[in-house]
Each structure stands twice: as C-alpha cells, then as structure tokens.
Design an enzyme around this catalytic site. Structure first.
Site, PDB file in Angstrom:
ATOM      1  N   LYS A 195       0.885  -1.183   0.000  1.00 36.46           N
ATOM      2  CA  LYS A 195       0.000   0.000   0.000  1.00 36.46           C
ATOM      3  C   LYS A 195       0.913   1.220   0.000  1.00 36.46           C
ATOM      4  CE  LYS A 195      -1.948   3.023   1.917  1.00 36.46           C
ATOM      5  NZ  LYS A 195      -1.772   4.445   1.498  1.00 36.46           N
ATOM      6  N   GLY A 248       6.756   5.182   8.099  1.00 36.02           N
ATOM      7  CA  GLY A 248       5.938   6.397   8.067  1.00 36.02           C
ATOM      8  C   GLY A 248       6.088   7.166   9.364  1.00 36.02           C
ATOM      9  N   SER A 249       5.081   7.945   9.685  1.00 34.32           N
ATOM     10  CA  SER A 249       5.181   8.841  10.844  1.00 34.32           C
ATOM     11  C   SER A 249       4.951   8.083  12.158  1.00 34.32           C
ATOM     12  CB  SER A 249       4.132   9.944  10.705  1.00 34.32           C
ATOM     13  OG  SER A 249       2.844   9.356  10.681  1.00 34.32           O
ATOM     14  N   GLY A 253       2.516   4.951  12.899  1.00 26.67           N
ATOM     15  CA  GLY A 253       3.193   3.748  13.406  1.00 26.67           C
ATOM     16  C   GLY A 253       2.478   3.224  14.659  1.00 26.67           C
ATOM     17  N   GLU A 271       9.200   1.700  11.073  1.00 25.37           N
ATOM     18  CA  GLU A 271      10.341   2.596  10.781  1.00 25.37           C
ATOM     19  C   GLU A 271       9.723   3.981  10.744  1.00 25.37           C
ATOM     20  OE1 GLU A 271      13.470   1.644  10.269  1.00 25.37           O
ATOM     21  OE2 GLU A 271      13.251  -0.507   9.921  1.00 25.37           O
ATOM     22  N   CYS A 305      13.719  10.837   6.696  1.00 30.97           N
ATOM     23  CA  CYS A 305      13.483  10.451   8.090  1.00 30.97           C
ATOM     24  C   CYS A 305      14.700  10.732   8.967  1.00 30.97           C
ATOM     25  CB  CYS A 305      13.115   8.974   8.166  1.00 30.97           C
ATOM     26  SG  CYS A 305      14.275   7.917   7.280  1.00 30.97           S
ATOM     27  N   GLU A 405       9.470  16.658  14.402  1.00 32.92           N
ATOM     28  CA  GLU A 405       9.960  16.392  13.041  1.00 32.92           C
ATOM     29  C   GLU A 405       9.233  17.329  12.071  1.00 32.92           C
ATOM     30  OE1 GLU A 405       8.747  12.747  11.045  1.00 32.92           O
ATOM     31  OE2 GLU A 405      10.797  12.473  10.318  1.00 32.92           O
TER      32      GLU A 405
HETATM   33  P1  NAD Z   1       2.379   8.713   7.163  1.00 35.31           P
HETATM   34  O1  NAD Z   1       2.577   8.040   8.475  1.00 35.31           O
HETATM   35  O2  NAD Z   1       1.365   9.791   7.075  1.00 35.31           O
HETATM   36  O3  NAD Z   1       1.978   7.630   6.047  1.00 35.31           O
HETATM   37  C1  NAD Z   1       2.742   6.474   5.815  1.00 35.31           C
HETATM   38  C2  NAD Z   1       1.865   5.433   5.155  1.00 35.31           C
HETATM   39  O4  NAD Z   1       0.832   5.075   6.081  1.00 35.31           O
HETATM   40  C3  NAD Z   1       1.163   5.905   3.887  1.00 35.31           C
HETATM   41  O5  NAD Z   1       1.079   4.859   2.968  1.00 35.31           O
HETATM   42  C4  NAD Z   1      -0.220   6.270   4.402  1.00 35.31           C
HETATM   43  O6  NAD Z   1      -1.222   6.211   3.397  1.00 35.31           O
HETATM   44  C5  NAD Z   1      -0.422   5.210   5.444  1.00 35.31           C
HETATM   45  N1  NAD Z   1      -1.419   5.557   6.459  1.00 35.31           N
HETATM   46  C6  NAD Z   1      -1.748   6.788   6.913  1.00 35.31           C
HETATM   47  N2  NAD Z   1      -2.741   6.693   7.833  1.00 35.31           N
HETATM   48  C7  NAD Z   1      -3.030   5.380   7.960  1.00 35.31           C
HETATM   49  C8  NAD Z   1      -3.959   4.646   8.742  1.00 35.31           C
HETATM   50  N3  NAD Z   1      -4.810   5.239   9.593  1.00 35.31           N
HETATM   51  N4  NAD Z   1      -3.976   3.297   8.614  1.00 35.31           N
HETATM   52  C9  NAD Z   1      -3.128   2.669   7.765  1.00 35.31           C
HETATM   53  N5  NAD Z   1      -2.250   3.316   6.977  1.00 35.31           N
HETATM   54  C10 NAD Z   1      -2.199   4.654   7.084  1.00 35.31           C
HETATM   55  O7  NAD Z   1       3.818   9.203   6.701  1.00 35.31           O
HETATM   56  P2  NAD Z   1       4.207  10.009   5.388  1.00 35.31           P
HETATM   57  O8  NAD Z   1       3.765  11.423   5.567  1.00 35.31           O
HETATM   58  O9  NAD Z   1       3.780   9.261   4.189  1.00 35.31           O
HETATM   59  O10 NAD Z   1       5.813   9.901   5.451  1.00 35.31           O
HETATM   60  C11 NAD Z   1       6.589  10.708   6.254  1.00 35.31           C
HETATM   61  C12 NAD Z   1       7.009   9.995   7.521  1.00 35.31           C
HETATM   62  O11 NAD Z   1       7.697   8.780   7.204  1.00 35.31           O
HETATM   63  C13 NAD Z   1       8.009  10.824   8.311  1.00 35.31           C
HETATM   64  O12 NAD Z   1       7.657  10.782   9.673  1.00 35.31           O
HETATM   65  C14 NAD Z   1       9.330  10.110   8.069  1.00 35.31           C
HETATM   66  O13 NAD Z   1      10.293  10.309   9.062  1.00 35.31           O
HETATM   67  C15 NAD Z   1       8.887   8.683   7.979  1.00 35.31           C
HETATM   68  N6  NAD Z   1       9.913   7.859   7.309  1.00 35.31           N
HETATM   69  C16 NAD Z   1      10.667   7.006   8.070  1.00 35.31           C
HETATM   70  C17 NAD Z   1      11.690   6.246   7.474  1.00 35.31           C
HETATM   71  C18 NAD Z   1      12.548   5.305   8.291  1.00 35.31           C
HETATM   72  O14 NAD Z   1      13.254   4.490   7.684  1.00 35.31           O
HETATM   73  N7  NAD Z   1      12.553   5.384   9.606  1.00 35.31           N
HETATM   74  C19 NAD Z   1      11.911   6.357   6.101  1.00 35.31           C
HETATM   75  C20 NAD Z   1      11.113   7.228   5.362  1.00 35.31           C
HETATM   76  C21 NAD Z   1      10.115   7.981   5.973  1.00 35.31           C
END
Ligand code: NAD
Length: 503
Positions: A195, A248-249, A253, A271, A305, A405
């Site tokens: 996804k 993701g965030s 997470g 992550e 990230c 962040e």
């Molecule tokens: P996000 O958490 O908003 O979204 C990440 C994913 O989760 C997307 O596919 C989104 O559609 C999905 N998502 C959102 N809400 C959801 C829910 N309620 N249920 C299930 N899935 C859901 O993050 P973003 O804005 O896409 O990315 C930025 C974040 O990712 C930053 O915090 C960044 O630090 C982090 N990130 C971490 C790493 C790492 O390796 N640690 C790498 C890249 C990005």
C-alpha cells in the site's frame, strides 16, 4: 511504459512527462484493475500544482481481494515453496528490470512527489536495485540450526516465511522504501500486498508489473492504492494478514500497533520519524562537516526520516560554521524544476506538507529563534509547493522546531560548550534514528557512538548506507531494521522440529 533512453535535458524530460501514459489502476492477482467501488483520487504534480491523473482509490473490497489472492498464492506454494534459487533468479531478473526502467521510475516519482530526476537516477534507483539484489543473493544463505539436545532426540529449526505480508510505505522515497521491504519479504517466500502513499502510487504499480515480467507468479505481489484511512487501515486490521512492515510517521506507526492488537496480533515492524542530531566539534575537518551538514538537512527537500535537522556546533567554531553553511547552501541547493537534470532541490510533496512546514517556520519565529536564511517560497517559484532552504540559529533544544519532526528543508543550529553537552541534547528527544559526531579525536567519537541513543551513528560522515548495513531507529523512531541480513529475519519465523530417536 519503458522509456528507451535517459533524457538529457529538462525539455526532453518535459516532452516525456507530457506524452507519458500514466497508469491509474492497481495490481491484484497478476492483473491491472480499477477499484471495485470505482473511487478515484487526484495525483497532483507538486512542482506545478496541476493534476496528472485520477488514480484508482482502493477500499476494503480491494484489500480483501488482494489479501485473498496473496493467501491463495502462498498456500499453492508457487512462490513460497519454490526452490530458493528459483526465487533468487526471479528477484535478480526483477532487479535488472528495475535498472532497465530507470527513466520511468525517475519520471513517475518526480512528477508525483517532486523528486529531482538527478536524485532518482543517482541514488534512489541504484539503491533500490542493490537492495533487491542483496536480498536475492542472500536467499540460499539462510540456514536453520541443529541444537544441542539429548542423544535420544534430534531437534532442528526451520526458518520459514510468515505468509501474507502487508507493506505500508511513505511518499518521501516511494520506490526505494518499497524496495527495502519487498526485497526481504519476497526473498523469504512471503506473498505481499503493498500500500503506497496516496501521493506516490504510480511507481509501486510499475514495480509489481516488473516482478510479474521477471517471472513472479500471480498473487505474490499485489498493490492496492488509496488513502491510509481506508486502504491502509483495511490492510493493517485484516484478519488474514500475518505482518505489517510499516514506514511512516510516529502517530501512524502507533496506529499499526493498535490495529494489530485489535485484530489478529499480526507482527508489526515500524520505521518512523526522526530529529537526528549532528554534533560538530571544534577539532573536526570543518569543510567536510559543513558540506555534510548542508546535505544532511537539505537533500530530498529535507523530507528524509534521518535528516540531520538538529545541528549542534561547538562555540569556538559556531560563527565560522554558520557563514560557511550559508555559502555552501547557496552553491549546492537552489530550488527549481525537478525535471531539470541540473536541479538539486524540488518542491515539497503537496500543499498539506507545504502548510505544515510553513507553520513550523512561523512557530520558530514566535518562539524566538533567529531566521538566518530562507523562510518562505524561493523567488520565481510561487506556483508549486516550494520552500527555500531555511536555517534557524539562536535556538535551544526545547523549542518546538528542535523537538518535532518538520520533514522539510528547515535546519536548527544550537551552540554547545563541548561533546558532553552535545550528547545530552542529542539524547533529549523522543526520537533516535540517526546521529553524527564530527571530531578528530577517535576516543571521543567512539564514546559518542556508544552513548548516543540512536539506531545509526555516523562518525565524520553522514547518510552513508549500504544494503549490508541495518537501517532503523530506537525510541519512537521505531522498532524495525530494514536492509541487511536482519531484515530477512523480520520477514520470516523460526519453527522448532523435534524427532524422537530412541536410545
Ligand atoms: P504517514 O505516516 O502519514 O503515512 C505512511 C503510510 O501510512 C502511507 O502509505 C499512508 O497512506 C499510510 N497511512 C496513513 N494513515 C493510515 C492509517 N490510519 N492506517 C493505515 N495506513 C495509514 O507518513 P508520510 O507522511 O507518508 O511519510 C513521512 C514519515 O515517514 C516521516 O515521519 C518520516 O520520518 C517517515 N519515514 C521514516 C523512514 C525510516 O526508515 N525510519 C523512512 C522514510 C520515511
């Protein structure tokens, strides 16, 4: 699909972008398909604010279909029980096909997310290829163990796939983040449902198509596009998904863990975000430290990230550091058209992220930090979602801009008295993803590496990475490790087998 050669100029890239046939469908059970309920969302080019395509928006029905296809393929053993070297051959061909479609991937992630084509070609795509190859080549090195039991028994362990794995990834490195998870998940014999983020779904579908072209069986690699709230949640709460590999965030997470707890106790690895400190001491190689600090916060528009967003500089070199940092930023990071091969910095991903980053800049000013550079849209680029490289000085560690962040091109510089103070500030954070120390004193560097609360530490360098090196954080930066042999463990489980031998 398949651009035959890498375009040379911005005009060539634009011609391609204008005439490209953008795929708006998802990929389930070996075939492209529209969302069952017919929903769509707009994919917007952040460099112009204009709509590129109306993408299929998956819902529970599509997730159910994708998970069922994945389970069928898993049970049939077409991939999960294929000889390890059979999987290896397919994954190596998959890696080759990704490399051969470099221009397509560069175009898709650039027009959807604002990535520079130079960054895609120079980093994201070669890294993704290397990660898939690493996982493929590791397949026949995975071993179980015979353990030391009594003579009357033989006990051994089998390392086996988990089953159906949901991969939920962000938009900041769309095809690269997917590759970090696809490599080990597929290598270990799982079926996957990917996804992607809604902002960047096109390259995910291309990955799935190339896996099929490489010989990957139908149902093993599915993609459901759509929103997090609908498609993502349906996947993470699914009763027939065995694991969620999430990047993701932090808040989302946390939701992954909650959904697992409220559904079937599936495995979850996270992550998440970061606020990585760079501790720059007076005895360092200042030229190198400055350039790395600039790249550390402004590469990929700061949407990284592990971005080195908290820059702590020993007082003796603070003023000189600032001057050099500002000069080098002007030389290295001028925002512009991401389809121009000479451009090193594109727009932010979307309007929402643009407003978030601008909100943090306003907050920094309210809390009394000094704006030393940037702070708004770069001249002439008011049309897309651009923010100029921005630097705050005279900041302290408990300000919002030093704790949260921002995920944009906003650095915060804080003066420190010595390494001990740098370490204390570095550890005063909910995050623990990356950290760096810059010093000529070897013992001091190793003490920092030992004591900093961080999943990754760089000494006199920043952002170095390799498929062999684990990537992941501690504290609220997450509990997973992408890449390296450890990632293969995270997409498999150990079975214990006892055989009675008699006397
Ligand atoms: P996000 O958490 O908003 O979204 C990440 C994913 O989760 C997307 O596919 C989104 O559609 C999905 N998502 C959102 N809400 C959801 C829910 N309620 N249920 C299930 N899935 C859901 O993050 P973003 O804005 O896409 O990315 C930025 C974040 O990712 C930053 O915090 C960044 O630090 C982090 N990130 C971490 C790493 C790492 O390796 N640690 C790498 C890249 C990005």
């Amino acid at each position: 699909m398949q651009i035959s050669s890498i375009p040379a100029t911005a005009a060539d890239w634009h011609r391609l972008a204008d005439g490209y046939s953008y795929e708006t469908r998802m990929f389930i059970d070996g075939a492209l398909c529209d969302a069952a309920e017919g929903g769509r969302y707009e994919s917007v080019n952040p460099a112009t604010g204009r709509v590129i395509a109306a993408m299929s928006a998956g819902t529970q029905v599509d997730v159910d279909r994708a998970v069922a296809a994945a389970r069928r393929a898993f049970r049939a053993g077409v991939w999960s029980r294929l000889a390890p070297r059979g999987r290896m051959d397919v994954l190596l061909r998959f890696a080759d096909l990704i490399a051969a479609h470099a221009a397509d991937f560069a175009l898709l992630d650039s027009v959807e997310m604002g990535k520079t084509v130079s960054g895609m070609l120079g980093f994201d795509i070669p890294s993704a290829v290397a990660n898939i190859r690493f996982a493929a080549e590791a397949i026949d090195k995975v071993e179980g163990a015979v353990t030391a039991t009594a003579r009357s028994a033989l006990h051994y362990t089998l390392r086996q796939p988990l089953g159906v794995v949901g991969l939920i990834v962000p938009w900041n490195y769309p095809m690269l983040m997917a590759s970090w998870k696809l490599g080990p998940a597929l290598a270990m014999g799982n079926s996957v449902v990917l996804k992607p983020a809604q902002q960047s779904g096109m390259s995910a579908v291309l990955l799935a198509r190339l896996f099929a072209e490489a010989g990957g069986p139908a149902g093993v690699f599915n993609v459901v596009n759509g929103s997090g709230a609908r498609a993502g949640q349906a996947l993470a709460r699914h009763m027939d998904v065995d694991k969620i590999g999430f990047t993701g965030s932090v808040p989302v997470g946390g939701l992954m863990m909650r959904y697992a707890g409220e559904s079937n106790l599936k495995h979850v690895t996270t992550e998440c975000g970061g606020k990585s400190p760079q501790v720059i001491l007076a005895d360092c190689d200042l030229d190198r430290a400055v350039d790395n600090a600039v790249h550390g916060i402004y590469s990929n528009q700061g949407e990284v990230c592990a971005a080195g967003s908290r820059i702590m500089v020993e007082r003796a070199i603070h003023e000189e550091f600032l001057q050099r940092f500002i000069d080098r930023t002007a030389a290295l990071y001028r925002p512009g058209d991401p389809l121009d091969p000479a451009c090193g910095m594109g727009p932010l991903v979307d309007d929402r992220q643009h407003r978030t980053v601008c909100g943090y800049i306003a907050r920094g000013l309210e809390e009394g930090a000094r704006l030393a550079m940037g702070g708004g849209a770069p001249e002439g680029l008011e049309e897309g979602f651009y923010v100029a490289p921005t630097l705050f000085t005279e900041a302290h560690n408990d300000m919002t801009i030093a704790q949260e962040e921002i995920f944009g091109p906003v650095g915060v510089v804080m003066p420190i008295d010595d390494m001990e103070q740098g370490l204390e500030l570095a550890n005063s954070s909910i995050f623990g993803l990356g950290a760096s120390v810059w010093t000529g004193d070897l013992a001091r560097a190793h003490r920092f590496a030992r004591d900093v609360e961080s999943g990754m530490v760089w000494v006199n360098t920043f952002f170095d990475q390799d498929p062999t090196a684990p990537w992941g954080g501690v504290k609220q930066s997450g509990n997973g490790r992408d890449k390296c042999r450890e990632a293969l463990n995270q997409y498999s489980q150990i079975k214990s087998v006892w055989v009675h031998l008699g006397d």
